[in-house]
Design a protein around this motif. Sequence first.
Motif, PDB file in Angstrom:
ATOM      1  N   PRO A  16      81.643  47.735  -4.278  1.00 40.15           N
ATOM      2  CA  PRO A  16      81.349  46.320  -4.013  1.00 40.15           C
ATOM      3  C   PRO A  16      81.205  46.002  -2.526  1.00 40.15           C
ATOM      4  O   PRO A  16      81.992  46.451  -1.695  1.00 40.15           O
ATOM      5  CB  PRO A  16      82.556  45.594  -4.613  1.00 40.15           C
ATOM      6  CG  PRO A  16      83.096  46.534  -5.640  1.00 40.15           C
ATOM      7  CD  PRO A  16      82.834  47.909  -5.093  1.00 40.15           C
ATOM      8  N   GLY A  17      80.137  45.254  -2.204  1.00 45.12           N
ATOM      9  CA  GLY A  17      79.900  44.812  -0.840  1.00 45.12           C
ATOM     10  C   GLY A  17      79.231  45.826   0.059  1.00 45.12           C
ATOM     11  O   GLY A  17      79.005  45.563   1.240  1.00 45.12           O
ATOM     12  N   LYS A  18      78.896  47.002  -0.464  1.00 45.12           N
ATOM     13  CA  LYS A  18      78.276  48.057   0.347  1.00 45.12           C
ATOM     14  C   LYS A  18      76.838  48.312  -0.101  1.00 45.12           C
ATOM     15  O   LYS A  18      76.476  48.087  -1.253  1.00 45.12           O
ATOM     16  CB  LYS A  18      79.054  49.370   0.247  1.00 45.12           C
ATOM     17  CG  LYS A  18      80.461  49.302   0.794  1.00 45.12           C
ATOM     18  CD  LYS A  18      80.471  49.150   2.291  1.00 45.12           C
ATOM     19  CE  LYS A  18      81.906  49.180   2.814  1.00 45.12           C
ATOM     20  NZ  LYS A  18      81.963  48.999   4.245  1.00 45.12           N
ATOM     21  N   GLU A  19      76.036  48.792   0.850  1.00 46.76           N
ATOM     22  CA  GLU A  19      74.670  49.191   0.553  1.00 46.76           C
ATOM     23  C   GLU A  19      74.321  50.415   1.377  1.00 46.76           C
ATOM     24  O   GLU A  19      74.978  50.709   2.375  1.00 46.76           O
ATOM     25  CB  GLU A  19      73.677  48.055   0.838  1.00 46.76           C
ATOM     26  CG  GLU A  19      73.542  47.678   2.287  1.00 46.76           C
ATOM     27  CD  GLU A  19      72.644  46.464   2.523  1.00 46.76           C
ATOM     28  OE1 GLU A  19      72.171  45.839   1.564  1.00 46.76           O
ATOM     29  OE2 GLU A  19      72.428  46.133   3.696  1.00 46.76           O
ATOM     30  N   VAL A  20      73.284  51.110   0.934  1.00 46.67           N
ATOM     31  CA  VAL A  20      72.764  52.240   1.699  1.00 46.67           C
ATOM     32  C   VAL A  20      71.416  51.818   2.282  1.00 46.67           C
ATOM     33  O   VAL A  20      70.653  51.094   1.645  1.00 46.67           O
ATOM     34  CB  VAL A  20      72.640  53.516   0.839  1.00 46.67           C
ATOM     35  CG1 VAL A  20      71.595  53.375  -0.246  1.00 46.67           C
ATOM     36  CG2 VAL A  20      72.326  54.724   1.703  1.00 46.67           C
ATOM     37  N   LEU A  21      71.180  52.232   3.510  1.00 51.47           N
ATOM     38  CA  LEU A  21      69.911  51.987   4.187  1.00 51.47           C
ATOM     39  C   LEU A  21      69.415  53.340   4.673  1.00 51.47           C
ATOM     40  O   LEU A  21      70.156  54.073   5.347  1.00 51.47           O
ATOM     41  CB  LEU A  21      70.108  51.029   5.362  1.00 51.47           C
ATOM     42  CG  LEU A  21      68.889  50.734   6.229  1.00 51.47           C
ATOM     43  CD1 LEU A  21      67.780  50.064   5.418  1.00 51.47           C
ATOM     44  CD2 LEU A  21      69.290  49.862   7.411  1.00 51.47           C
ATOM     45  N   VAL A  22      68.180  53.682   4.304  1.00 55.87           N
ATOM     46  CA  VAL A  22      67.593  54.950   4.718  1.00 55.87           C
ATOM     47  C   VAL A  22      66.381  54.637   5.592  1.00 55.87           C
ATOM     48  O   VAL A  22      65.523  53.840   5.218  1.00 55.87           O
ATOM     49  CB  VAL A  22      67.167  55.805   3.502  1.00 55.87           C
ATOM     50  CG1 VAL A  22      66.589  57.139   3.968  1.00 55.87           C
ATOM     51  CG2 VAL A  22      68.344  56.021   2.561  1.00 55.87           C
ATOM     52  N   LEU A  23      66.332  55.268   6.767  1.00 48.20           N
ATOM     53  CA  LEU A  23      65.283  55.026   7.760  1.00 48.20           C
ATOM     54  C   LEU A  23      64.769  56.348   8.305  1.00 48.20           C
ATOM     55  O   LEU A  23      65.486  57.343   8.290  1.00 48.20           O
ATOM     56  CB  LEU A  23      65.852  54.271   8.973  1.00 48.20           C
ATOM     57  CG  LEU A  23      66.727  53.072   8.785  1.00 48.20           C
ATOM     58  CD1 LEU A  23      67.549  52.822  10.026  1.00 48.20           C
ATOM     59  CD2 LEU A  23      65.850  51.878   8.498  1.00 48.20           C
ATOM     60  N   THR A  24      63.558  56.313   8.829  1.00 45.09           N
ATOM     61  CA  THR A  24      63.133  57.381   9.725  1.00 45.09           C
ATOM     62  C   THR A  24      63.025  56.762  11.111  1.00 45.09           C
ATOM     63  O   THR A  24      62.717  55.573  11.256  1.00 45.09           O
ATOM     64  CB  THR A  24      61.771  58.011   9.344  1.00 45.09           C
ATOM     65  OG1 THR A  24      60.783  56.994   9.277  1.00 45.09           O
ATOM     66  CG2 THR A  24      61.860  58.776   8.047  1.00 45.09           C
ATOM     67  N   VAL A  25      63.307  57.564  12.108  1.00 41.86           N
ATOM     68  CA  VAL A  25      63.175  57.139  13.501  1.00 41.86           C
ATOM     69  C   VAL A  25      62.256  58.132  14.187  1.00 41.86           C
ATOM     70  O   VAL A  25      62.497  59.335  14.153  1.00 41.86           O
ATOM     71  CB  VAL A  25      64.538  57.070  14.218  1.00 41.86           C
ATOM     72  CG1 VAL A  25      64.352  56.679  15.685  1.00 41.86           C
ATOM     73  CG2 VAL A  25      65.470  56.096  13.513  1.00 41.86           C
ATOM     74  N   ASP A  26      61.179  57.604  14.771  1.00 41.69           N
ATOM     75  CA  ASP A  26      60.252  58.411  15.554  1.00 41.69           C
ATOM     76  C   ASP A  26      60.534  58.148  17.024  1.00 41.69           C
ATOM     77  O   ASP A  26      60.422  57.013  17.481  1.00 41.69           O
ATOM     78  CB  ASP A  26      58.808  58.016  15.227  1.00 41.69           C
ATOM     79  CG  ASP A  26      58.392  58.466  13.846  1.00 41.69           C
ATOM     80  OD1 ASP A  26      58.045  59.645  13.706  1.00 41.69           O
ATOM     81  OD2 ASP A  26      58.433  57.644  12.910  1.00 41.69           O
ATOM     82  N   TYR A  27      60.932  59.199  17.722  1.00 42.66           N
ATOM     83  CA  TYR A  27      61.169  59.126  19.160  1.00 42.66           C
ATOM     84  C   TYR A  27      59.931  59.663  19.879  1.00 42.66           C
ATOM     85  O   TYR A  27      59.644  60.863  19.796  1.00 42.66           O
ATOM     86  CB  TYR A  27      62.335  60.023  19.563  1.00 42.66           C
ATOM     87  CG  TYR A  27      63.723  59.463  19.554  1.00 42.66           C
ATOM     88  CD1 TYR A  27      63.992  58.098  19.564  1.00 42.66           C
ATOM     89  CD2 TYR A  27      64.810  60.333  19.581  1.00 42.66           C
ATOM     90  CE1 TYR A  27      65.293  57.632  19.580  1.00 42.66           C
ATOM     91  CE2 TYR A  27      66.116  59.873  19.605  1.00 42.66           C
ATOM     92  CZ  TYR A  27      66.344  58.520  19.603  1.00 42.66           C
ATOM     93  OH  TYR A  27      67.633  58.057  19.630  1.00 42.66           O
ATOM     94  N   PRO A  28      59.214  58.828  20.602  1.00 46.95           N
ATOM     95  CA  PRO A  28      58.150  59.368  21.448  1.00 46.95           C
ATOM     96  C   PRO A  28      58.785  60.220  22.553  1.00 46.95           C
ATOM     97  O   PRO A  28      59.991  60.119  22.811  1.00 46.95           O
ATOM     98  CB  PRO A  28      57.496  58.128  22.049  1.00 46.95           C
ATOM     99  CG  PRO A  28      58.059  56.956  21.350  1.00 46.95           C
ATOM    100  CD  PRO A  28      59.323  57.385  20.690  1.00 46.95           C
ATOM    101  N   PRO A  29      58.000  61.047  23.230  1.00 43.22           N
ATOM    102  CA  PRO A  29      58.544  61.811  24.354  1.00 43.22           C
ATOM    103  C   PRO A  29      59.229  60.879  25.354  1.00 43.22           C
ATOM    104  O   PRO A  29      58.704  59.822  25.692  1.00 43.22           O
ATOM    105  CB  PRO A  29      57.304  62.456  24.971  1.00 43.22           C
ATOM    106  CG  PRO A  29      56.325  62.547  23.837  1.00 43.22           C
ATOM    107  CD  PRO A  29      56.578  61.323  23.006  1.00 43.22           C
ATOM    108  N   GLY A  30      60.440  61.246  25.778  1.00 44.58           N
ATOM    109  CA  GLY A  30      61.174  60.461  26.763  1.00 44.58           C
ATOM    110  C   GLY A  30      61.891  59.238  26.226  1.00 44.58           C
ATOM    111  O   GLY A  30      62.522  58.502  26.982  1.00 44.58           O
ATOM    112  N   SER A  31      61.870  58.998  24.923  1.00 43.72           N
ATOM    113  CA  SER A  31      62.513  57.821  24.338  1.00 43.72           C
ATOM    114  C   SER A  31      64.034  57.896  24.472  1.00 43.72           C
ATOM    115  O   SER A  31      64.638  58.947  24.290  1.00 43.72           O
ATOM    116  CB  SER A  31      62.136  57.709  22.855  1.00 43.72           C
ATOM    117  OG  SER A  31      62.679  56.545  22.286  1.00 43.72           O
ATOM    118  N   VAL A  32      64.641  56.745  24.814  1.00 46.41           N
ATOM    119  CA  VAL A  32      66.089  56.645  25.008  1.00 46.41           C
ATOM    120  C   VAL A  32      66.582  55.366  24.345  1.00 46.41           C
ATOM    121  O   VAL A  32      65.990  54.299  24.530  1.00 46.41           O
ATOM    122  CB  VAL A  32      66.439  56.596  26.521  1.00 46.41           C
ATOM    123  CG1 VAL A  32      67.932  56.420  26.737  1.00 46.41           C
ATOM    124  CG2 VAL A  32      65.931  57.834  27.234  1.00 46.41           C
TER     125      VAL A  32
END
Length: 135
Positions: free
Chosen positions: A43-59
Motif C-alpha cells: 500500500p502507498g508504493k509504486e514502481v517507476l521504470v525509466l531509461t536515462v540517456d547521457y550525452p557525452p559529458g553529461s553530469v
Amino acid sequence: MRKIKRFSLAFLLALSPGAASFASDAPQALTTELLKKELADIPGKEVLVLTVDYPPGSVDPVHRHNAHGFIYVLEGSIVMQVRGGEKVTLKPGQMFYEGPNDIHTVGRNASNTKPAKFLVFLVKNKGAEFFVPTK
C-alpha cells in the motif's frame, strides 16, 4: 498502448524546488518513462521504470530519489556515488543501488566523447517526485 513520455532532466529540475541553484553548461540527460505501476500488495508504493540517456559529458546535479533505486547500465560507461559511499565506474551489464535516504553526489557519463544509457527501477511512495535536487 501507453504513450512513452520523454523529458529532459533540465525540464524536471525546472519543476523541482531549488531548481535555480542548478545551472550547468554540460549536456543534459534525457529521461524516458517506460512504466509507472502501483504496487497493490504494498500500500502507498509504486514502481517507476525509466531509461536515462547521457550525452557525452553529461553530469547530474546533487540529488536524491526518496526511493529504492536500481540502476542497470545498457550502453557506455557511467560514474555513480552516494554520500559516504565509494565512487564507482559502471559498464554495460553492471548495476548500482541507492536507498531512499541516500544523497546521489555523483552521476555522470564517464566519457566526454561517447553517449551512455541506463535503465532505472525506482520503488517509491505513490505520486512522489522521483528526482529532488539537494545539497
